[in-house]
Motif scaffolding. Structure first.
Motif, PDB file in Angstrom:
ATOM      1  N   GLY A 144       0.813  -1.215   0.000  1.00  0.00           N
ATOM      2  CA  GLY A 144       0.000   0.000   0.000  1.00  0.00           C
ATOM      3  C   GLY A 144       0.842   1.259   0.000  1.00  0.00           C
ATOM      4  N   GLU A 145       1.956   1.248   0.725  1.00  0.00           N
ATOM      5  CA  GLU A 145       2.825   2.417   0.771  1.00  0.00           C
ATOM      6  C   GLU A 145       3.610   2.579  -0.525  1.00  0.00           C
ATOM      7  OE1 GLU A 145       5.195   2.236   4.281  1.00  0.00           O
ATOM      8  OE2 GLU A 145       3.453   2.151   5.631  1.00  0.00           O
ATOM      9  N   VAL A 146       3.921   1.474  -1.179  1.00  0.00           N
ATOM     10  CA  VAL A 146       4.587   1.560  -2.481  1.00  0.00           C
ATOM     11  C   VAL A 146       3.673   2.249  -3.494  1.00  0.00           C
ATOM     12  CG1 VAL A 146       5.538   0.231  -4.400  1.00  0.00           C
ATOM     13  CG2 VAL A 146       6.020  -0.465  -2.056  1.00  0.00           C
ATOM     14  N   LYS A 147       2.406   1.857  -3.516  1.00  0.00           N
ATOM     15  CA  LYS A 147       1.469   2.471  -4.460  1.00  0.00           C
ATOM     16  C   LYS A 147       1.257   3.946  -4.162  1.00  0.00           C
ATOM     17  CE  LYS A 147      -1.102  -1.777  -5.485  1.00  0.00           C
ATOM     18  NZ  LYS A 147      -2.408  -2.474  -5.408  1.00  0.00           N
ATOM     19  N   ARG A 148       1.318   4.311  -2.901  1.00  0.00           N
ATOM     20  CA  ARG A 148       1.083   5.704  -2.532  1.00  0.00           C
ATOM     21  C   ARG A 148       2.311   6.573  -2.792  1.00  0.00           C
ATOM     22  NH1 ARG A 148      -1.703   7.720   3.003  1.00  0.00           N
ATOM     23  NH2 ARG A 148      -3.505   7.139   1.740  1.00  0.00           N
ATOM     24  N   LEU A 149       3.499   6.056  -2.492  1.00  0.00           N
ATOM     25  CA  LEU A 149       4.697   6.882  -2.526  1.00  0.00           C
ATOM     26  C   LEU A 149       5.457   6.821  -3.845  1.00  0.00           C
ATOM     27  CD1 LEU A 149       6.185   6.143   1.013  1.00  0.00           C
ATOM     28  CD2 LEU A 149       4.996   8.197   0.273  1.00  0.00           C
ATOM     29  N   HIS A 192      10.607   7.278   2.314  1.00  0.00           N
ATOM     30  CA  HIS A 192       9.797   6.361   3.117  1.00  0.00           C
ATOM     31  C   HIS A 192       9.861   6.734   4.597  1.00  0.00           C
ATOM     32  CE1 HIS A 192       8.781   1.984   4.402  1.00  0.00           C
ATOM     33  NE2 HIS A 192       7.688   2.714   4.265  1.00  0.00           N
ATOM     34  N   TYR A 193      11.042   7.112   5.068  1.00  0.00           N
ATOM     35  CA  TYR A 193      11.175   7.549   6.460  1.00  0.00           C
ATOM     36  C   TYR A 193      10.307   8.781   6.720  1.00  0.00           C
ATOM     37  CZ  TYR A 193      13.014  10.327  10.293  1.00  0.00           C
ATOM     38  OH  TYR A 193      13.108  11.116  11.407  1.00  0.00           O
ATOM     39  N   CYS A 194      10.405   9.775   5.835  1.00  0.00           N
ATOM     40  CA  CYS A 194       9.644  11.015   6.042  1.00  0.00           C
ATOM     41  C   CYS A 194       8.147  10.766   5.988  1.00  0.00           C
ATOM     42  CB  CYS A 194      10.068  12.055   5.001  1.00  0.00           C
ATOM     43  SG  CYS A 194      11.743  12.698   5.249  1.00  0.00           S
ATOM     44  N   TYR A 195       7.723   9.846   5.144  1.00  0.00           N
ATOM     45  CA  TYR A 195       6.295   9.515   5.091  1.00  0.00           C
ATOM     46  C   TYR A 195       5.835   8.908   6.417  1.00  0.00           C
ATOM     47  CZ  TYR A 195       2.100   6.850   4.010  1.00  0.00           C
ATOM     48  OH  TYR A 195       0.831   6.314   4.047  1.00  0.00           O
ATOM     49  N   ARG A 196       6.626   7.984   6.958  1.00  0.00           N
ATOM     50  CA  ARG A 196       6.274   7.365   8.237  1.00  0.00           C
ATOM     51  C   ARG A 196       6.310   8.394   9.378  1.00  0.00           C
ATOM     52  NH1 ARG A 196       6.704   1.722   9.048  1.00  0.00           N
ATOM     53  NH2 ARG A 196       5.818   0.680   7.201  1.00  0.00           N
ATOM     54  N   ASN A 197       7.140   9.427   9.218  1.00  0.00           N
ATOM     55  CA  ASN A 197       7.301  10.422  10.278  1.00  0.00           C
ATOM     56  C   ASN A 197       6.420  11.651  10.058  1.00  0.00           C
ATOM     57  OD1 ASN A 197       8.501  10.970  12.758  1.00  0.00           O
ATOM     58  ND2 ASN A 197      10.167  12.157  11.854  1.00  0.00           N
ATOM     59  N   VAL A 243      -0.767  14.670  -9.647  1.00  0.00           N
ATOM     60  CA  VAL A 243      -1.280  13.345  -9.279  1.00  0.00           C
ATOM     61  C   VAL A 243      -0.356  12.689  -8.260  1.00  0.00           C
ATOM     62  CG1 VAL A 243      -1.757  11.027 -10.148  1.00  0.00           C
ATOM     63  CG2 VAL A 243      -2.521  13.018 -11.445  1.00  0.00           C
ATOM     64  N   ASN A 244       0.947  12.784  -8.513  1.00  0.00           N
ATOM     65  CA  ASN A 244       1.922  12.189  -7.590  1.00  0.00           C
ATOM     66  C   ASN A 244       1.906  12.890  -6.236  1.00  0.00           C
ATOM     67  OD1 ASN A 244       4.069  10.217  -7.195  1.00  0.00           O
ATOM     68  ND2 ASN A 244       5.488  11.944  -7.181  1.00  0.00           N
ATOM     69  N   PHE A 245       1.774  14.209  -6.243  1.00  0.00           N
ATOM     70  CA  PHE A 245       1.716  14.975  -5.001  1.00  0.00           C
ATOM     71  C   PHE A 245       0.485  14.599  -4.184  1.00  0.00           C
ATOM     72  CE2 PHE A 245      -0.082  18.709  -2.848  1.00  0.00           C
ATOM     73  CZ  PHE A 245       0.928  18.994  -1.941  1.00  0.00           C
ATOM     74  N   ARG A 246      -0.640  14.471  -4.833  1.00  0.00           N
ATOM     75  CA  ARG A 246      -1.875  14.102  -4.130  1.00  0.00           C
ATOM     76  C   ARG A 246      -1.774  12.706  -3.539  1.00  0.00           C
ATOM     77  NH1 ARG A 246      -7.275  13.989  -7.646  1.00  0.00           N
ATOM     78  NH2 ARG A 246      -6.037  12.359  -8.659  1.00  0.00           N
ATOM     79  N   SER A 247      -1.130  11.788  -4.271  1.00  0.00           N
ATOM     80  CA  SER A 247      -0.989  10.420  -3.778  1.00  0.00           C
ATOM     81  C   SER A 247      -0.068  10.357  -2.559  1.00  0.00           C
ATOM     82  CB  SER A 247      -0.448   9.521  -4.891  1.00  0.00           C
ATOM     83  OG  SER A 247      -0.192   8.220  -4.423  1.00  0.00           O
TER      84      SER A 247
END
Length: 435
Positions: A110-115, A180-185, A226-230
């Motif tokens: 799920g995080e791969v598809k989002r990021l 990925h770190y920044c997304y989790r944080n 689109v990428n920014f919104r995801s």
């Protein structure tokens, strides 16, 4: 003789007895074997000066005991292959440390598809589909940048980290690990996956309605939206605009409306997509200045911002990248005149023209103007694999059945793969795909 010495002496004697029994079981009659057993047991348990009676142990029991001693001895002699450990169960970049260095961790689907709808190389994306999973290796450059972000004083101007290294050394995946770190944080992410495409692989161009002489790339701007919104689905709903934006006499974005309104307008009216990108970047800077969000600016191949494009003006002259609206707006985010964020970029030789790819160092690839724009920055070298990382990668490929050749699965075969690839991650991936 003390107790430990007696126990050690008895163990060696039982082991020799088991070996003798194994040989005696194959020759002689049953009576001869029993006699031999009695004599051997008498030697063991009736030493000189002892009045004990001979002890007769069952032949099968002694044989099993001897086999156990032999197995234990073999296990001690067999070396432990540390290279077989290539995965870590710690899949949260926030918790990772040097203890996981050189190991692969799995990124949830799920995080791969989002990021990472964009931002990963074609070869790696093809490999992910083949392996049916996305794994990043925990490497020292990413750990160093993440550690700096953990201890960052966000009240200071945004620091700039610049990744550099040989072609195929893993700069893009290092940046993906940091994202990925920044997304989790809970950081807001402004990701430009490969701006070199804006210079030479664009779909169409149009004059900017906002600034005369500037060129818009409507399709590329819409893809960025689109990428920014995801990547920032939660932020675009929660962030409220700090000012009013006017697109036409009838179309505006009012102060206090959600940021998502600008995103949707840019996607529905692609003519204004580039202006919407500029408005979002400006709004993010304002929100960060008010300490409402933490912002990561990530640009892979940032040296493309100071190159020539293949776009020509009416006078048939080639335009510079700075004359593109996307590049002009993004370069503002690379300045350290805002707070509550960080800037992570990479320089890549393939983002330059073919006649300007001899070196991989920042000063060479950025040129005088680009180096001056980014200076000061923290250089972060992304080297080729260490020996541990190379073995870990090969073991991962073996686990995924990416390597089929039997010879490549031996220790000598692994050493040959490392030698042929010179421990370069991309070359190792390319060579292993043919094995």
């Amino acid at each position: 003789m003390d107790a430990p010495m007696k126990a050690q002496h008895l163990g060696r004697s039982i082991y020799r007895l088991g070996s003798l029994l194994t040989r005696n079981n194959s020759v002689g009659t049953a009576g001869e074997r029993t006699t031999c057993l009695r004599l051997t047991a008498k030697k063991l348990h009736n030493p000189i000066g002892s009045s004990r009676k001979p002890l007769l142990l069952p032949c099968r029991q002694l044989s099993n005991l001897a086999e156990q001693f032999q197995a234990a001895s073999d296990a001690r002699r067999q070396p432990v292959n540390v290279h077989t450990v290539f995965r870590t169960e710690e899949d949260d970049p926030i918790q990772q440390s040097s203890a996981q260095e050189g190991l692969f961790y799995t990124v949830p689907e799920g995080e791969v598809k989002r990021l990472f709808q964009k931002g990963l190389s074609v070869q790696f994306t093809r490999q992910v589909k083949t392996f049916n999973e996305t794994c990043f290796m925990v490497r020292k450059p990413a750990l160093e940048v993440i550690d700096c972000l953990k201890h960052l004083d966000l009240n200071h101007p945004a620091p700039r980290f610049l990744l550099y290294g040989n072609n195929g050394s893993g700069k893009t995946l290092t940046m993906a690990h940091i994202i990925h770190y920044c997304y989790r944080n809970k950081w807001l992410i402004l990701h430009a996956p490969w701006p070199s495409d804006w210079n030479c692989r664009y779909h169409e161009t149009s004059p900017s309605p906002h600034k005369a002489g500037r060129i818009d790339l409507p399709v590329e701007a819409a893809e960025w939206l689109v990428n920014f919104r995801s990547q920032n689905a939660d932020f675009v709903r929660d962030i409220k605009l700090s000012q009013r934006y006017v697109w036409t006499k009838r179309e505006t974005a009012e102060e206090g409306s959600p940021l998502n309104e600008i995103v949707e307008f840019g996607l529905n009216r692609m003519k204004f997509a580039s202006d919407c990108v500029g408005a979002i970047l400006k709004e993010v800077r304002n929100q960060a200045a008010m300490h409402k969000i933490k912002v990561l600016v990530a640009v892979d191949g940032v040296n493309a911002f100071w190159n020539m494009t293949t776009i020509k003006n009416p006078e048939r002259e080639l335009l510079t990248a700075d004359q593109l609206s996307l590049v002009h707006n993004y370069k503002k985010m690379l300045l350290s005149n805002w707070t509550h964020g960080a800037i992570v970029c990479s320089v890549d030789a393939f983002a330059n023209a073919r006649d300007h790819r001899e070196k991989h160092y920042p000063h060479y690839l950025l040129g005088k103007e680009g180096y001056k724009w980014l200076d000061p920055f923290v250089p972060v070298h992304v080297p080729d694999y260490s020996e541990k990382e190379a073995y870990s990668c090969i073991e991962y490929y073996l686990d995924r059945n990416w390597i089929q050749h039997e010879a490549a699965q031996t220790e000598e075969g692994k050493k040959e793969l490392i030698f042929l690839s010179n421990r370069n991650p991309f070359q190792l991936m390319r060579i292993c795909s043919s094995k």
